[in-house]
Design a protein around this motif. Structure first.
Motif, PDB file in Angstrom:
ATOM      1  N   ARG A 288       0.845  -1.209   0.000  1.00  0.00           N
ATOM      2  CA  ARG A 288       0.000   0.000   0.000  1.00  0.00           C
ATOM      3  C   ARG A 288       0.878   1.256   0.000  1.00  0.00           C
ATOM      4  O   ARG A 288       0.640   2.206  -0.751  1.00  0.00           O
ATOM      5  CB  ARG A 288      -0.916   0.014   1.220  1.00  0.00           C
ATOM      6  N   TYR A 289       1.878   1.244   0.854  1.00  0.00           N
ATOM      7  CA  TYR A 289       2.767   2.401   0.925  1.00  0.00           C
ATOM      8  C   TYR A 289       3.598   2.548  -0.348  1.00  0.00           C
ATOM      9  O   TYR A 289       3.872   3.669  -0.795  1.00  0.00           O
ATOM     10  CB  TYR A 289       3.673   2.293   2.150  1.00  0.00           C
ATOM     11  N   ARG A 290       3.998   1.450  -0.933  1.00  0.00           N
ATOM     12  CA  ARG A 290       4.776   1.523  -2.169  1.00  0.00           C
ATOM     13  C   ARG A 290       3.959   2.221  -3.271  1.00  0.00           C
ATOM     14  O   ARG A 290       4.467   3.079  -3.993  1.00  0.00           O
ATOM     15  CB  ARG A 290       5.178   0.125  -2.630  1.00  0.00           C
ATOM     16  N   ALA A 291       2.685   1.851  -3.384  1.00  0.00           N
ATOM     17  CA  ALA A 291       1.836   2.460  -4.404  1.00  0.00           C
ATOM     18  C   ALA A 291       1.647   3.953  -4.144  1.00  0.00           C
ATOM     19  O   ALA A 291       1.696   4.778  -5.067  1.00  0.00           O
ATOM     20  CB  ALA A 291       0.487   1.747  -4.438  1.00  0.00           C
ATOM     21  N   ARG A 292       1.427   4.327  -2.900  1.00  0.00           N
ATOM     22  CA  ARG A 292       1.255   5.739  -2.560  1.00  0.00           C
ATOM     23  C   ARG A 292       2.546   6.524  -2.816  1.00  0.00           C
ATOM     24  O   ARG A 292       2.502   7.671  -3.278  1.00  0.00           O
ATOM     25  CB  ARG A 292       0.814   5.867  -1.097  1.00  0.00           C
ATOM     26  N   ARG A 293       3.655   5.899  -2.513  1.00  0.00           N
ATOM     27  CA  ARG A 293       4.953   6.531  -2.750  1.00  0.00           C
ATOM     28  C   ARG A 293       5.144   6.827  -4.233  1.00  0.00           C
ATOM     29  O   ARG A 293       5.611   7.906  -4.618  1.00  0.00           O
ATOM     30  CB  ARG A 293       6.070   5.615  -2.234  1.00  0.00           C
ATOM     31  N   ASP A 294       4.798   5.869  -5.087  1.00  0.00           N
ATOM     32  CA  ASP A 294       4.961   6.061  -6.532  1.00  0.00           C
ATOM     33  C   ASP A 294       4.126   7.245  -7.021  1.00  0.00           C
ATOM     34  O   ASP A 294       4.599   8.074  -7.810  1.00  0.00           O
ATOM     35  CB  ASP A 294       4.551   4.791  -7.280  1.00  0.00           C
ATOM     36  N   VAL A 295       2.879   7.338  -6.558  1.00  0.00           N
ATOM     37  CA  VAL A 295       2.000   8.428  -6.972  1.00  0.00           C
ATOM     38  C   VAL A 295       2.549   9.777  -6.516  1.00  0.00           C
ATOM     39  O   VAL A 295       2.647  10.741  -7.304  1.00  0.00           O
ATOM     40  CB  VAL A 295       0.578   8.211  -6.417  1.00  0.00           C
ATOM     41  N   LEU A 296       2.920   9.874  -5.257  1.00  0.00           N
ATOM     42  CA  LEU A 296       3.390  11.144  -4.704  1.00  0.00           C
ATOM     43  C   LEU A 296       4.726  11.572  -5.301  1.00  0.00           C
ATOM     44  O   LEU A 296       4.935  12.755  -5.607  1.00  0.00           O
ATOM     45  CB  LEU A 296       3.521  11.037  -3.182  1.00  0.00           C
ATOM     46  N   ARG A 297       5.621  10.626  -5.464  1.00  0.00           N
ATOM     47  CA  ARG A 297       6.944  10.981  -5.988  1.00  0.00           C
ATOM     48  C   ARG A 297       6.825  11.575  -7.392  1.00  0.00           C
ATOM     49  O   ARG A 297       7.435  12.609  -7.688  1.00  0.00           O
ATOM     50  CB  ARG A 297       7.855   9.753  -5.990  1.00  0.00           C
ATOM     51  N   LYS A 298       6.043  10.930  -8.252  1.00  0.00           N
ATOM     52  CA  LYS A 298       5.876  11.438  -9.617  1.00  0.00           C
ATOM     53  C   LYS A 298       5.252  12.822  -9.602  1.00  0.00           C
ATOM     54  O   LYS A 298       5.674  13.723 -10.349  1.00  0.00           O
ATOM     55  CB  LYS A 298       5.012  10.472 -10.418  1.00  0.00           C
ATOM     56  N   ALA A 299       4.261  13.027  -8.736  1.00  0.00           N
ATOM     57  CA  ALA A 299       3.590  14.323  -8.684  1.00  0.00           C
ATOM     58  C   ALA A 299       4.508  15.420  -8.161  1.00  0.00           C
ATOM     59  O   ALA A 299       4.513  16.545  -8.691  1.00  0.00           O
ATOM     60  CB  ALA A 299       2.344  14.211  -7.806  1.00  0.00           C
ATOM     61  N   LEU A 300       5.280  15.120  -7.149  1.00  0.00           N
ATOM     62  CA  LEU A 300       6.191  16.116  -6.594  1.00  0.00           C
ATOM     63  C   LEU A 300       7.279  16.488  -7.597  1.00  0.00           C
ATOM     64  O   LEU A 300       7.585  17.678  -7.777  1.00  0.00           O
ATOM     65  CB  LEU A 300       6.827  15.573  -5.308  1.00  0.00           C
ATOM     66  N   GLU A 301       7.852  15.515  -8.253  1.00  0.00           N
ATOM     67  CA  GLU A 301       8.917  15.801  -9.228  1.00  0.00           C
ATOM     68  C   GLU A 301       8.362  16.591 -10.408  1.00  0.00           C
ATOM     69  O   GLU A 301       9.022  17.516 -10.909  1.00  0.00           O
ATOM     70  CB  GLU A 301       9.570  14.500  -9.671  1.00  0.00           C
ATOM     71  N   ALA A 302       7.154  16.263 -10.852  1.00  0.00           N
ATOM     72  CA  ALA A 302       6.538  17.010 -11.950  1.00  0.00           C
ATOM     73  C   ALA A 302       6.244  18.448 -11.551  1.00  0.00           C
ATOM     74  O   ALA A 302       6.216  19.348 -12.401  1.00  0.00           O
ATOM     75  CB  ALA A 302       5.255  16.313 -12.401  1.00  0.00           C
ATOM     76  N   ALA A 303       6.037  18.676 -10.233  1.00  0.00           N
ATOM     77  CA  ALA A 303       5.753  20.024  -9.729  1.00  0.00           C
ATOM     78  C   ALA A 303       7.025  20.805  -9.411  1.00  0.00           C
ATOM     79  O   ALA A 303       6.941  21.923  -8.876  1.00  0.00           O
ATOM     80  CB  ALA A 303       4.867  19.942  -8.493  1.00  0.00           C
ATOM     81  N   GLU A 368      -3.283  15.588  -7.630  1.00  0.00           N
ATOM     82  CA  GLU A 368      -4.061  16.462  -8.516  1.00  0.00           C
ATOM     83  C   GLU A 368      -3.748  17.935  -8.236  1.00  0.00           C
ATOM     84  O   GLU A 368      -3.611  18.749  -9.158  1.00  0.00           O
ATOM     85  CB  GLU A 368      -5.553  16.205  -8.342  1.00  0.00           C
ATOM     86  N   ARG A 369      -3.665  18.274  -6.964  1.00  0.00           N
ATOM     87  CA  ARG A 369      -3.391  19.674  -6.605  1.00  0.00           C
ATOM     88  C   ARG A 369      -1.979  20.091  -7.021  1.00  0.00           C
ATOM     89  O   ARG A 369      -1.760  21.222  -7.456  1.00  0.00           O
ATOM     90  CB  ARG A 369      -3.587  19.865  -5.101  1.00  0.00           C
ATOM     91  N   LEU A 370      -1.032  19.182  -6.874  1.00  0.00           N
ATOM     92  CA  LEU A 370       0.329  19.482  -7.309  1.00  0.00           C
ATOM     93  C   LEU A 370       0.393  19.673  -8.823  1.00  0.00           C
ATOM     94  O   LEU A 370       1.120  20.542  -9.328  1.00  0.00           O
ATOM     95  CB  LEU A 370       1.267  18.359  -6.872  1.00  0.00           C
ATOM     96  N   ALA A 371      -0.371  18.867  -9.540  1.00  0.00           N
ATOM     97  CA  ALA A 371      -0.371  18.962 -11.003  1.00  0.00           C
ATOM     98  C   ALA A 371      -1.014  20.262 -11.470  1.00  0.00           C
ATOM     99  O   ALA A 371      -0.652  20.810 -12.530  1.00  0.00           O
ATOM    100  CB  ALA A 371      -1.114  17.768 -11.600  1.00  0.00           C
TER     101      ALA A 371
END
Length: 373
Positions: A288-303, A368-371
């Motif tokens: 569960r944490y691995r999946a959340r990490r993947d989502v957040l990491r991509k969003a933060l780096e894109a931001a 979504e907010r970061l994007a």
């Protein structure tokens, strides 16, 4: 009329301001977002406790007598077996396991329980979980922040804390680094306490225990490892942790804690035994944490964030190359609350700690907010 308590008599006067109190206004701003707050500041679990653990808790809920400070034989045996099975730690005896009322309590009290005082030096990481410093201050000891042994020079500390994987940075210390710490400690008779609460959440590379035979050659003298069930077993509300390592040090801690009545409740001990005996629930939570990490990491780096370290743990150690309190405000404008790096030491003034501990829906909302910018 109650007489005034002199400043000298107030233990709180020894301590820094409680860090979470300093972000109250930022939390209010984040909470005002039309979509609600996404609180990624505190690493507190949000997923339910596994039914297997709750069943074990209930199984002894009717027992009326006092628990033992040392814990049940079943709990201590389960801890030894789990550490061997999960992390390859060998050579431990159940007698060298001591349950604690959460690892924060243990770390805050450890210097005093070990008899440290005003003439002693405690070494903590340069960027560190605040409770290491708090524990030293409560004992009246001196504190030095140092990631390398060369900074110590001729000084001989009484206690060295290592934290791998790190909170907040997620950095992993390798075998050779830990071997050097152990060698130094043996030369000078220093106790080393390793906070390993995030060892079960390693994403990149290999996290190793201080008690791993590759690190200490099977000799646990003057070595302690602290473990928590709050993270991968979601037992933060249960206050369930333990310390193990050097049998003589653990016996000393046990003796003092017996006098102080520092006992983990029996239902919690039963829950801990069940959690340590079952790896399947832990593996599910890790994913569960691995999946959340993947989502957040991509969003933060894109931001536009840079993610440093973060090989393990429940956090992404993030920076926009600006003062951390500025980043905190930027995130709060988007309804996201993080922890400022300056909580963890003066060397972290441009980072924020962003936790993975939110529901899938809240993690998606943050992305979504970061994007949206």
């Amino acid at each position: 009329m109650r007489p005034d308590v002199s400043p000298r008599g107030r233990v709180s006067s020894l301590l820094p301001d409680f860090p979470w109190d300093t972000i109250a206004s930022v939390k209010v701003k984040a909470a005002a977002h039309s979509g609600g707050i996404v609180d990624l500041s505190v690493g507190t679990p949000v997923d339910p406790v596994d039914p297997l653990i709750r069943t074990a808790l209930n199984s002894v809920a009717a027992v009326p007598g006092y628990p033992t400070t040392h814990g049940t034989p079943e709990l201590r045996a389960a801890a030894v077996d789990a550490l061997k099975r999960r992390y390859g730690i060998t050579g431990l005896e159940p007698a060298a396991v001591l349950p604690a009322i959460g690892t924060k309590e243990l770390i805050a009290g450890l210097p005093r329980l070990l008899g440290l005082g005003s003439g002693d030096l405690v070494v903590i990481p340069e960027v560190a979980y605040p409770t290491y410093e708090v524990g030293a201050l409560l004992a009246g000891a001196q504190v030095l922040r140092a990631d390398g042994l060369t900074r110590l020079g001729p000084q001989t500390p009484a206690l060295i804390y290592v934290n791998s994987p790190s909170n907040p940075t997620g950095r992993i210390l390798g075998v050779e680094h830990l071997r050097k710490v152990v060698a130094f400690a043996r030369e000078r008779g220093v106790i080393v306490a390793s906070d390993e609460c995030y060892l079960g959440l390693t994403w990149e590379g290999r996290g190793v225990s201080l008690l791993d035979p590759e690190v200490c050659d099977g000799d646990h003298t003057n070595l302690l490892a602290v473990h928590s069930l709050s993270k991968t077993s979601n037992l933060a509300s249960y206050r369930a942790g333990f310390v193990t390592g050097d049998p003589e040090l653990v016996a000393e801690l046990l003796e003092v804690r017996k006098h102080a009545g520092m006992m983990v409740p029996l239902p919690i001990q039963a829950a801990m035994t069940a959690a340590l005996s079952d790896d399947a629930h832990e593996a599910r939570q890790r994913e569960r944490y691995r999946a959340r990490r993947d989502v957040l990491r991509k969003a933060l780096e894109a931001a536009g964030f840079r993610i440093d370290d973060s090989e393990a743990g429940l956090y992404l150690w993030s920076t926009r190359g600006e003062p951390c309190r500025t980043t905190l405000e930027w995130l709060a404008d988007r309804g996201i609350l993080a922890a400022p790096g300056d909580f963890y030491g003066p060397g972290a003034s441009e980072h924020v700690r962003i936790a993975l501990t939110a529901t899938d829906e809240r993690i998606a909302a943050a992305a979504e907010r970061l994007a949206a910018g």
